[in-house]
Scaffold this motif. Structure first.
Motif, PDB file in Angstrom:
ATOM      1  N   ILE A 156     -21.107   2.506  12.152  1.00 32.20           N
ATOM      2  CA  ILE A 156     -21.093   3.967  11.710  1.00 32.20           C
ATOM      3  C   ILE A 156     -19.129   3.853  11.027  1.00 32.20           C
ATOM      4  O   ILE A 156     -19.739   4.366   9.742  1.00 32.20           O
ATOM      5  N   ALA A 157     -18.783   3.487  11.491  1.00 34.10           N
ATOM      6  CA  ALA A 157     -17.043   3.515  11.205  1.00 34.10           C
ATOM      7  C   ALA A 157     -17.212   2.478  10.285  1.00 34.10           C
ATOM      8  O   ALA A 157     -16.696   2.612   8.677  1.00 34.10           O
ATOM      9  N   CYS A 158     -17.409   1.680  10.005  1.00 31.88           N
ATOM     10  CA  CYS A 158     -17.174   0.686   8.352  1.00 31.88           C
ATOM     11  C   CYS A 158     -17.973   1.406   7.897  1.00 31.88           C
ATOM     12  O   CYS A 158     -17.386   1.425   6.311  1.00 31.88           O
ATOM     13  N   ALA A 159     -19.611   1.685   8.068  1.00 29.13           N
ATOM     14  CA  ALA A 159     -20.452   2.522   6.817  1.00 29.13           C
ATOM     15  C   ALA A 159     -19.711   3.435   6.039  1.00 29.13           C
ATOM     16  O   ALA A 159     -19.591   3.675   5.491  1.00 29.13           O
ATOM     17  N   ALA A 160     -19.146   4.232   7.047  1.00 34.20           N
ATOM     18  CA  ALA A 160     -17.969   5.566   6.954  1.00 34.20           C
ATOM     19  C   ALA A 160     -16.576   5.378   5.341  1.00 34.20           C
ATOM     20  O   ALA A 160     -16.617   5.388   4.540  1.00 34.20           O
ATOM     21  N   GLY A 161     -16.449   3.975   6.672  1.00 35.08           N
ATOM     22  CA  GLY A 161     -14.954   3.355   5.969  1.00 35.08           C
ATOM     23  C   GLY A 161     -15.830   2.769   4.347  1.00 35.08           C
ATOM     24  O   GLY A 161     -14.903   3.275   2.907  1.00 35.08           O
ATOM     25  N   PHE A 162     -16.807   1.868   3.820  1.00 30.56           N
ATOM     26  CA  PHE A 162     -17.561   2.131   2.638  1.00 30.56           C
ATOM     27  C   PHE A 162     -17.124   2.875   1.810  1.00 30.56           C
ATOM     28  O   PHE A 162     -17.677   3.037   0.727  1.00 30.56           O
ATOM     29  N   THR A 163     -17.949   4.132   2.259  1.00 32.77           N
ATOM     30  CA  THR A 163     -18.624   5.602   1.769  1.00 32.77           C
ATOM     31  C   THR A 163     -16.750   6.227   0.858  1.00 32.77           C
ATOM     32  O   THR A 163     -17.167   6.332   0.075  1.00 32.77           O
ATOM     33  N   VAL A 164     -15.539   6.040   1.600  1.00 34.46           N
ATOM     34  CA  VAL A 164     -15.112   6.557   1.526  1.00 34.46           C
ATOM     35  C   VAL A 164     -14.444   5.729   0.043  1.00 34.46           C
ATOM     36  O   VAL A 164     -13.861   6.247  -0.719  1.00 34.46           O
ATOM     37  N   ALA A 165     -14.154   4.705   0.428  1.00 32.84           N
ATOM     38  CA  ALA A 165     -13.855   3.361  -0.616  1.00 32.84           C
ATOM     39  C   ALA A 165     -14.469   3.021  -1.737  1.00 32.84           C
ATOM     40  O   ALA A 165     -13.800   3.443  -2.777  1.00 32.84           O
ATOM     41  N   GLY A 166     -15.680   3.482  -1.860  1.00 30.56           N
ATOM     42  CA  GLY A 166     -16.749   3.961  -2.699  1.00 30.56           C
ATOM     43  C   GLY A 166     -16.353   4.634  -3.494  1.00 30.56           C
ATOM     44  O   GLY A 166     -16.479   4.769  -4.277  1.00 30.56           O
ATOM     45  N   ALA A 167     -16.405   6.132  -2.937  1.00 31.05           N
ATOM     46  CA  ALA A 167     -15.748   7.134  -3.282  1.00 31.05           C
ATOM     47  C   ALA A 167     -14.531   7.618  -4.192  1.00 31.05           C
ATOM     48  O   ALA A 167     -14.326   7.703  -5.499  1.00 31.05           O
ATOM     49  N   ALA A 168     -13.553   6.419  -3.611  1.00 27.38           N
ATOM     50  CA  ALA A 168     -12.392   6.733  -4.065  1.00 27.38           C
ATOM     51  C   ALA A 168     -12.343   4.879  -5.378  1.00 27.38           C
ATOM     52  O   ALA A 168     -11.794   5.816  -6.552  1.00 27.38           O
ATOM     53  N   ALA A 169     -13.129   4.704  -5.097  1.00 22.86           N
ATOM     54  CA  ALA A 169     -13.733   3.453  -6.635  1.00 22.86           C
ATOM     55  C   ALA A 169     -14.324   4.074  -7.416  1.00 22.86           C
ATOM     56  O   ALA A 169     -13.903   4.368  -8.699  1.00 22.86           O
ATOM     57  N   ALA A 170     -15.279   5.360  -7.524  1.00 25.47           N
ATOM     58  CA  ALA A 170     -15.497   6.145  -8.378  1.00 25.47           C
ATOM     59  C   ALA A 170     -14.727   6.591  -8.859  1.00 25.47           C
ATOM     60  O   ALA A 170     -15.384   6.909 -10.678  1.00 25.47           O
ATOM     61  N   ASN A 171     -13.693   7.452  -8.667  1.00 25.65           N
ATOM     62  CA  ASN A 171     -12.548   7.726  -9.243  1.00 25.65           C
ATOM     63  C   ASN A 171     -11.416   7.023  -9.751  1.00 25.65           C
ATOM     64  O   ASN A 171     -10.544   7.733 -10.238  1.00 25.65           O
ATOM     65  N   ALA A 172     -11.819   6.148  -9.581  1.00 21.75           N
ATOM     66  CA  ALA A 172     -10.072   5.343 -10.306  1.00 21.75           C
ATOM     67  C   ALA A 172     -10.334   3.997 -10.335  1.00 21.75           C
ATOM     68  O   ALA A 172     -11.351   2.798 -10.867  1.00 21.75           O
ATOM     69  N   ASP A 173      -9.547   3.482 -11.461  1.00 25.34           N
ATOM     70  CA  ASP A 173      -9.466   2.195 -12.325  1.00 25.34           C
ATOM     71  C   ASP A 173      -8.403   1.155 -11.401  1.00 25.34           C
ATOM     72  O   ASP A 173      -7.402   1.830 -10.886  1.00 25.34           O
ATOM     73  N   THR A 174      -8.746   0.563 -11.569  1.00 26.89           N
ATOM     74  CA  THR A 174      -7.258  -0.704 -10.940  1.00 26.89           C
ATOM     75  C   THR A 174      -7.500  -1.530 -12.506  1.00 26.89           C
ATOM     76  O   THR A 174      -8.070  -2.184 -13.194  1.00 26.89           O
ATOM     77  N   VAL A 175      -5.623  -1.674 -12.602  1.00 22.02           N
ATOM     78  CA  VAL A 175      -5.159  -2.257 -13.711  1.00 22.02           C
ATOM     79  C   VAL A 175      -3.605  -3.290 -13.441  1.00 22.02           C
ATOM     80  O   VAL A 175      -3.670  -3.831 -11.542  1.00 22.02           O
ATOM     81  N   MET A 176      -4.056  -4.962 -13.957  1.00 23.99           N
ATOM     82  CA  MET A 176      -3.084  -5.263 -13.152  1.00 23.99           C
ATOM     83  C   MET A 176      -1.635  -5.635 -13.951  1.00 23.99           C
ATOM     84  O   MET A 176      -1.429  -5.809 -14.950  1.00 23.99           O
ATOM     85  N   VAL A 177      -0.585  -5.914 -13.636  1.00 28.55           N
ATOM     86  CA  VAL A 177       0.669  -5.355 -13.516  1.00 28.55           C
ATOM     87  C   VAL A 177       1.393  -6.651 -14.595  1.00 28.55           C
ATOM     88  O   VAL A 177       0.801  -7.601 -14.400  1.00 28.55           O
ATOM     89  N   LYS A 178       1.791  -6.560 -15.689  1.00 28.49           N
ATOM     90  CA  LYS A 178       1.835  -7.331 -16.388  1.00 28.49           C
ATOM     91  C   LYS A 178       3.572  -7.802 -16.485  1.00 28.49           C
ATOM     92  O   LYS A 178       4.521  -6.539 -16.322  1.00 28.49           O
ATOM     93  N   SER A 179       4.257  -9.156 -16.769  1.00 29.17           N
ATOM     94  CA  SER A 179       5.622  -9.208 -17.186  1.00 29.17           C
ATOM     95  C   SER A 179       6.029  -8.190 -17.812  1.00 29.17           C
ATOM     96  O   SER A 179       5.088  -7.707 -19.193  1.00 29.17           O
ATOM     97  N   GLY A 180       7.462  -7.327 -17.736  1.00 33.87           N
ATOM     98  CA  GLY A 180       7.708  -6.305 -18.087  1.00 33.87           C
ATOM     99  C   GLY A 180       7.645  -4.977 -18.311  1.00 33.87           C
ATOM    100  O   GLY A 180       7.592  -4.009 -18.880  1.00 33.87           O
ATOM    101  N   ASP A 181       6.273  -4.809 -17.088  1.00 27.08           N
ATOM    102  CA  ASP A 181       5.502  -3.168 -17.265  1.00 27.08           C
ATOM    103  C   ASP A 181       6.507  -2.944 -16.288  1.00 27.08           C
ATOM    104  O   ASP A 181       6.844  -3.082 -15.178  1.00 27.08           O
ATOM    105  N   THR A 182       6.544  -1.044 -16.546  1.00 27.40           N
ATOM    106  CA  THR A 182       7.173  -0.741 -15.422  1.00 27.40           C
ATOM    107  C   THR A 182       6.176   0.380 -15.342  1.00 27.40           C
ATOM    108  O   THR A 182       4.849   0.618 -15.208  1.00 27.40           O
ATOM    109  N   LEU A 183       6.573   0.732 -14.314  1.00 26.17           N
ATOM    110  CA  LEU A 183       5.580   1.486 -13.608  1.00 26.17           C
ATOM    111  C   LEU A 183       5.265   2.915 -14.267  1.00 26.17           C
ATOM    112  O   LEU A 183       3.918   3.553 -14.269  1.00 26.17           O
ATOM    113  N   SER A 184       6.292   3.333 -14.751  1.00 23.49           N
ATOM    114  CA  SER A 184       6.566   5.562 -15.958  1.00 23.49           C
ATOM    115  C   SER A 184       5.259   4.545 -16.409  1.00 23.49           C
ATOM    116  O   SER A 184       4.913   5.041 -17.022  1.00 23.49           O
ATOM    117  N   GLN A 185       5.371   3.078 -17.873  1.00 29.00           N
ATOM    118  CA  GLN A 185       4.680   2.869 -18.786  1.00 29.00           C
ATOM    119  C   GLN A 185       3.570   3.007 -18.611  1.00 29.00           C
ATOM    120  O   GLN A 185       2.454   3.372 -19.242  1.00 29.00           O
TER     121      GLN A 185
END
Length: 213
Positions: free
Chosen positions: A10-39
């Motif tokens: 149940i706990a794992c399922a709940a964790g996956f549910t939360v993660a899935g909700a977060a993933a639904a509202n989030a994207d992932t980017v990969m940092v490139k050379s010279g990137d800054t967090l502000s950029q």
């Protein structure tokens, strides 16, 4: 043990549910050379604090090429919305300031117009007073000159006679036209003096120079 496995599932399922909700509202980017967090935040319409919170970053100035960062796009939309709201508020404030300035200018112009009207009214009143005073003085002078001539001609008597001349102003009987009333004598005398001399004061001046008018 069976109970623990169920709880763990149940706990794992709940964790996956939360993660899935977060993933639904989030994207992932990969940092490139010279990137800054502000950029990265600017490019993805989000904020540095949001990226730091989502990725548990201890130092916002320390990121590495190839590092994957979770970007909360909803938070970026909120930031954009907040910025737009701030711009709208600023525009409304500027409009209000402009309206207030316009109202103040209109009020000032109305006050200046009212002051000008008051000054014009005052000047007109002063001119009228001067004209009235001048007329009163002129009328008084005319009356004095007329009385002076009547006194010299007949002693002020409407019935005084001297040959062909009759009345208070010793006018020719032909001028009087047979009407020897006081009203007619005054009317004919005024007409005679104004037509010949322009005023009783001028008639008096002529009398003083020539002994008659």
């Amino acid at each position: 043990m069976k109970f623990n496995k169920v709880a763990l599932s149940i706990a794992c399922a709940a964790g996956f549910t939360v993660a899935g909700a977060a993933a639904a509202n989030a994207d992932t980017v990969m940092v490139k050379s010279g990137d800054t967090l502000s950029q990265i935040a600017d490019e993805n319409n989000t904020t540095v604090s949001s990226i730091q919170s989502l990725n548990s970053l201890q130092n916002i100035h320390l990121i590495f090429p190839g590092q994957k960062l979770v970007i909360n796009t909803n938070n970026g939309d909120a930031a954009v919305s907040t910025q737009q709201s701030a711009q709208t508020t600023q525009q409304a404030s500027q409009q209000q300031t402009t309206q207030q300035a316009s109202q103040q200018q209109t009020t000032q112009q109305a006050s200046q117009q009212q002051t000008t009207q008051q000054q014009t009214t005052q000047q007109a009143s002063q001119q009228q007073t001067m004209q009235t005073t001048q007329q009163a003085v002129a009328s008084s002078s005319e009356q004095a000159a007329r009385d002076w001539i009547a006194s010299r001609e007949s002693g002020g008597s409407y019935t005084a006679q001297n040959g062909n001349y009759y009345g208070k102003y010793q006018l020719s009987r032909a001028y009087l036209g047979g009407d020897y009333s006081a009203e007619n004598q005054e009317r004919v005398a005024n007409s005679y003096v104004l037509n010949r001399y322009g005023s009783w004061a001028n008639a008096k001046a002529h009398w003083l120079q020539n002994g008659w008018y």
